[in-house]
Write a protein that holds these residues in place. Structure first.
Motif, PDB file in Angstrom:
ATOM      1  N   LEU A 222       0.841  -1.192   0.000  1.00  0.00           N
ATOM      2  CA  LEU A 222       0.000   0.000   0.000  1.00  0.00           C
ATOM      3  C   LEU A 222       0.881   1.250   0.000  1.00  0.00           C
ATOM      4  O   LEU A 222       1.792   1.362   0.816  1.00  0.00           O
ATOM      5  CB  LEU A 222      -0.913   0.014   1.234  1.00  0.00           C
ATOM      6  CG  LEU A 222      -1.945  -1.113   1.309  1.00  0.00           C
ATOM      7  CD1 LEU A 222      -2.623  -1.133   2.682  1.00  0.00           C
ATOM      8  CD2 LEU A 222      -2.995  -0.955   0.208  1.00  0.00           C
ATOM      9  N   PRO A 223       0.627   2.189  -0.891  1.00  0.00           N
ATOM     10  CA  PRO A 223       1.502   3.367  -0.992  1.00  0.00           C
ATOM     11  C   PRO A 223       1.462   4.262   0.228  1.00  0.00           C
ATOM     12  O   PRO A 223       2.372   5.065   0.443  1.00  0.00           O
ATOM     13  CB  PRO A 223       0.968   4.090  -2.234  1.00  0.00           C
ATOM     14  CG  PRO A 223      -0.457   3.644  -2.357  1.00  0.00           C
ATOM     15  CD  PRO A 223      -0.472   2.219  -1.889  1.00  0.00           C
ATOM     16  N   TYR A 224       0.425   4.149   1.049  1.00  0.00           N
ATOM     17  CA  TYR A 224       0.296   5.025   2.212  1.00  0.00           C
ATOM     18  C   TYR A 224       0.690   4.338   3.526  1.00  0.00           C
ATOM     19  O   TYR A 224       0.528   4.918   4.601  1.00  0.00           O
ATOM     20  CB  TYR A 224      -1.149   5.535   2.327  1.00  0.00           C
ATOM     21  CG  TYR A 224      -2.185   4.442   2.397  1.00  0.00           C
ATOM     22  CD1 TYR A 224      -2.494   3.815   3.598  1.00  0.00           C
ATOM     23  CD2 TYR A 224      -2.874   4.045   1.253  1.00  0.00           C
ATOM     24  CE1 TYR A 224      -3.443   2.810   3.665  1.00  0.00           C
ATOM     25  CE2 TYR A 224      -3.825   3.031   1.311  1.00  0.00           C
ATOM     26  CZ  TYR A 224      -4.109   2.430   2.516  1.00  0.00           C
ATOM     27  OH  TYR A 224      -5.049   1.427   2.583  1.00  0.00           O
ATOM     28  N   PHE A 225       1.212   3.100   3.459  1.00  0.00           N
ATOM     29  CA  PHE A 225       1.512   2.346   4.674  1.00  0.00           C
ATOM     30  C   PHE A 225       2.416   3.120   5.626  1.00  0.00           C
ATOM     31  O   PHE A 225       2.099   3.340   6.793  1.00  0.00           O
ATOM     32  CB  PHE A 225       2.153   1.000   4.312  1.00  0.00           C
ATOM     33  CG  PHE A 225       2.686   0.245   5.508  1.00  0.00           C
ATOM     34  CD1 PHE A 225       1.825  -0.460   6.334  1.00  0.00           C
ATOM     35  CD2 PHE A 225       4.046   0.250   5.806  1.00  0.00           C
ATOM     36  CE1 PHE A 225       2.312  -1.162   7.441  1.00  0.00           C
ATOM     37  CE2 PHE A 225       4.543  -0.448   6.910  1.00  0.00           C
ATOM     38  CZ  PHE A 225       3.670  -1.152   7.724  1.00  0.00           C
ATOM     39  N   TRP A 226       3.603   3.549   5.143  1.00  0.00           N
ATOM     40  CA  TRP A 226       4.543   4.231   6.017  1.00  0.00           C
ATOM     41  C   TRP A 226       4.051   5.613   6.409  1.00  0.00           C
ATOM     42  O   TRP A 226       4.335   6.101   7.508  1.00  0.00           O
ATOM     43  CB  TRP A 226       5.922   4.320   5.361  1.00  0.00           C
ATOM     44  CG  TRP A 226       6.666   3.028   5.407  1.00  0.00           C
ATOM     45  CD1 TRP A 226       6.990   2.205   4.369  1.00  0.00           C
ATOM     46  CD2 TRP A 226       7.183   2.384   6.586  1.00  0.00           C
ATOM     47  NE1 TRP A 226       7.661   1.089   4.825  1.00  0.00           N
ATOM     48  CE2 TRP A 226       7.796   1.175   6.175  1.00  0.00           C
ATOM     49  CE3 TRP A 226       7.174   2.714   7.946  1.00  0.00           C
ATOM     50  CZ2 TRP A 226       8.405   0.304   7.084  1.00  0.00           C
ATOM     51  CZ3 TRP A 226       7.776   1.842   8.846  1.00  0.00           C
ATOM     52  CH2 TRP A 226       8.384   0.658   8.415  1.00  0.00           C
ATOM     53  N   ASP A 227       3.301   6.257   5.536  1.00  0.00           N
ATOM     54  CA  ASP A 227       2.758   7.575   5.869  1.00  0.00           C
ATOM     55  C   ASP A 227       1.787   7.471   7.043  1.00  0.00           C
ATOM     56  O   ASP A 227       1.832   8.285   7.976  1.00  0.00           O
ATOM     57  CB  ASP A 227       2.055   8.174   4.644  1.00  0.00           C
ATOM     58  CG  ASP A 227       1.659   9.626   4.853  1.00  0.00           C
ATOM     59  OD1 ASP A 227       2.542  10.439   5.192  1.00  0.00           O
ATOM     60  OD2 ASP A 227       0.467   9.945   4.702  1.00  0.00           O
ATOM     61  N   ALA A 228       0.913   6.465   7.005  1.00  0.00           N
ATOM     62  CA  ALA A 228      -0.033   6.266   8.113  1.00  0.00           C
ATOM     63  C   ALA A 228       0.700   5.947   9.402  1.00  0.00           C
ATOM     64  O   ALA A 228       0.342   6.446  10.483  1.00  0.00           O
ATOM     65  CB  ALA A 228      -1.016   5.144   7.762  1.00  0.00           C
ATOM     66  N   MET A 229       1.744   5.123   9.311  1.00  0.00           N
ATOM     67  CA  MET A 229       2.519   4.773  10.505  1.00  0.00           C
ATOM     68  C   MET A 229       3.219   5.991  11.088  1.00  0.00           C
ATOM     69  O   MET A 229       3.139   6.261  12.298  1.00  0.00           O
ATOM     70  CB  MET A 229       3.544   3.694  10.145  1.00  0.00           C
ATOM     71  CG  MET A 229       2.974   2.307   9.982  1.00  0.00           C
ATOM     72  SD  MET A 229       2.555   1.550  11.575  1.00  0.00           S
ATOM     73  CE  MET A 229       4.191   1.311  12.277  1.00  0.00           C
ATOM     74  N   THR A 230       3.938   6.726  10.238  1.00  0.00           N
ATOM     75  CA  THR A 230       4.736   7.837  10.743  1.00  0.00           C
ATOM     76  C   THR A 230       3.871   8.981  11.255  1.00  0.00           C
ATOM     77  O   THR A 230       4.155   9.574  12.301  1.00  0.00           O
ATOM     78  CB  THR A 230       5.691   8.358   9.663  1.00  0.00           C
ATOM     79  OG1 THR A 230       4.950   8.734   8.502  1.00  0.00           O
ATOM     80  CG2 THR A 230       6.685   7.281   9.265  1.00  0.00           C
ATOM     81  N   ARG A 231       2.806   9.304  10.537  1.00  0.00           N
ATOM     82  CA  ARG A 231       1.951  10.405  10.975  1.00  0.00           C
ATOM     83  C   ARG A 231       1.188  10.046  12.254  1.00  0.00           C
ATOM     84  O   ARG A 231       0.970  10.906  13.110  1.00  0.00           O
ATOM     85  CB  ARG A 231       0.966  10.784   9.869  1.00  0.00           C
ATOM     86  CG  ARG A 231       1.618  11.519   8.693  1.00  0.00           C
ATOM     87  CD  ARG A 231       0.617  11.772   7.585  1.00  0.00           C
ATOM     88  NE  ARG A 231       1.215  12.432   6.456  1.00  0.00           N
ATOM     89  CZ  ARG A 231       1.069  13.742   6.186  1.00  0.00           C
ATOM     90  NH1 ARG A 231       0.369  14.505   7.000  1.00  0.00           N
ATOM     91  NH2 ARG A 231       1.633  14.263   5.127  1.00  0.00           N
ATOM     92  N   SER A 232       0.799   8.780  12.396  1.00  0.00           N
ATOM     93  CA  SER A 232       0.114   8.367  13.629  1.00  0.00           C
ATOM     94  C   SER A 232       1.085   8.369  14.806  1.00  0.00           C
ATOM     95  O   SER A 232       0.727   8.753  15.923  1.00  0.00           O
ATOM     96  CB  SER A 232      -0.510   6.978  13.449  1.00  0.00           C
ATOM     97  OG  SER A 232      -1.588   7.019  12.535  1.00  0.00           O
ATOM     98  N   ALA A 233       2.337   7.920  14.568  1.00  0.00           N
ATOM     99  CA  ALA A 233       3.354   7.969  15.620  1.00  0.00           C
ATOM    100  C   ALA A 233       3.621   9.416  16.027  1.00  0.00           C
ATOM    101  O   ALA A 233       3.732   9.730  17.221  1.00  0.00           O
ATOM    102  CB  ALA A 233       4.637   7.300  15.139  1.00  0.00           C
TER     103      ALA A 233
END
Length: 339
Positions: A222-233
């Protein structure tokens, strides 16, 4: 259509095709379109009419699948649903890109308002515990009881093992980590996560390990996987720094719902020492201490967590149930359980 016009597309239709999310026997999974985005909801058919509703909220990097074992064991006690927070599980990213604790809480509130299921028995783990705390404080009308498993509430002295997770929120760190771990297999990544989250990773069955690997392989596409992780962190770290009425500990003090707190003695992400502070902060609380559990007690000891929740209901006069024994014990931290 003129040359300047572009066809409209939804977020869901623009996402790449990936393997479907696993749905266990007896479960169903479906999208709910809400203002601000779409949420995926996992549920089990209600065992009988009239059961009180429950909603389960997962932690950072998790999904609604984290609650499958507990949901099955509480079948017949509550009418349970588990949400995939925006950008996790099978839920697409939020329309506004807001991955803060408040943004996630807003998504939960929108769902509960739209579904008309409140007040619910609200469960939260880790980040989901912070989200559930905020929901309970700002919308007490939506929460019947609150059950928190290793809630991510601010700590003055963060455990060293939790630092790398927090660093994901620092700009550039996720990209660096991705480059450094490019050669890691999904199996290696899952083993690392389980070593961090479980008190005893040996409790994970080969079947469960295989399912976790399949799910991670799906998410990594998923292209947003790391974005969701980093922004949620980053959102969680930012929530730790808020003071005044918006501080999570101040909001914990405002929670009116009877609260069950569950902490693991081997938790490497949320300090076991925070259990007593939480017990003092939530005004009507009960504390379940599991010395051998890690960060995800509802996955490691689902029978014990289910028994503690049934005891909470019995204590409140909402259910006549027998309480099963299990590892750990119930320490009274307010009116109700224990002595």
């Amino acid at each position: 259509m003129s040359s300047t016009e572009l066809p409209s597309v939804t977020v869901a239709s623009a996402l790449p095709k990936v393997a479907p999310v696993r749905v266990a026997e007896g479960e169903r999974l479906g999208p709910v379109v809400l203002p601000g985005g779409t949420l995926s909801i996992r549920s089990r058919p209600s065992a009988r009419e009239g059961l009180p509703p429950a909603l389960y909220v997962h932690g950072l990097g998790g999904s609604s699948q984290n609650w499958s074992s507990l949901m099955e064991r509480l079948d017949g006690v509550v009418d349970g649903e588990a949400v995939d927070l925006p950008g996790f599980g099978d839920s697409p990213p939020p329309d506004d890109g807001d991955y803060s604790v408040t943004g996630h809480a807003r998504a939960v509130i929108r769902y509960l308002d739209a579904a008309g299921r409140g007040p619910v028995h609200l469960f939260g783990n880790s980040l989901g515990g912070a989200v559930a705390t905020r929901v309970s404080a700002v919308r007490p009308d939506l929460v019947r009881t609150l059950t928190l498993v290793s809630p991510a509430l601010p700590e003055l002295r963060v455990q060293r093992t939790a630092v790398p997770t927090g660093l994901l929120g620092v700009p550039g760190v996720a990209a660096l980590f991705t480059r450094m771990t490019r050669e890691w297999t999904a199996e290696q990544r899952v083993r690392g996560v389980m070593a961090l989250c479980y008190g005893d990773p040996a409790r994970v069955t080969p079947e469960a390990f295989g399912h976790a690997v399949e799910e991670l392989e799906r998410r990594l596409r998923l292209p947003y996987f790391w974005d969701a992780m980093t922004r949620s962190a980053r959102g969680l770290v930012n929530a730790y720094t808020l003071g005044g009425q918006h501080g999570l500990w101040r909001q914990a003090e405002r929670v009116l719902a009877p609260t069950l707190l569950i902490y693991g003695g081997r938790d490497q992400l949320v300090g076991y020492r925070m259990a007593q502070k939480a017990a003092r902060s939530f005004r009507d609380s009960r504390l379940l201490s599991l010395p051998d559990a890690g960060h995800v007690a509802m996955m490691e000891y689902p029978e014990t967590v289910a028994a503690a929740f049934r005891e909470l209901l019995a204590d409140l006069g909402e259910s006549r149930v027998s309480i099963d024994g299990g590892p750990g014990g119930l320490d009274a931290a307010g009116p109700g359980m224990g002595s």
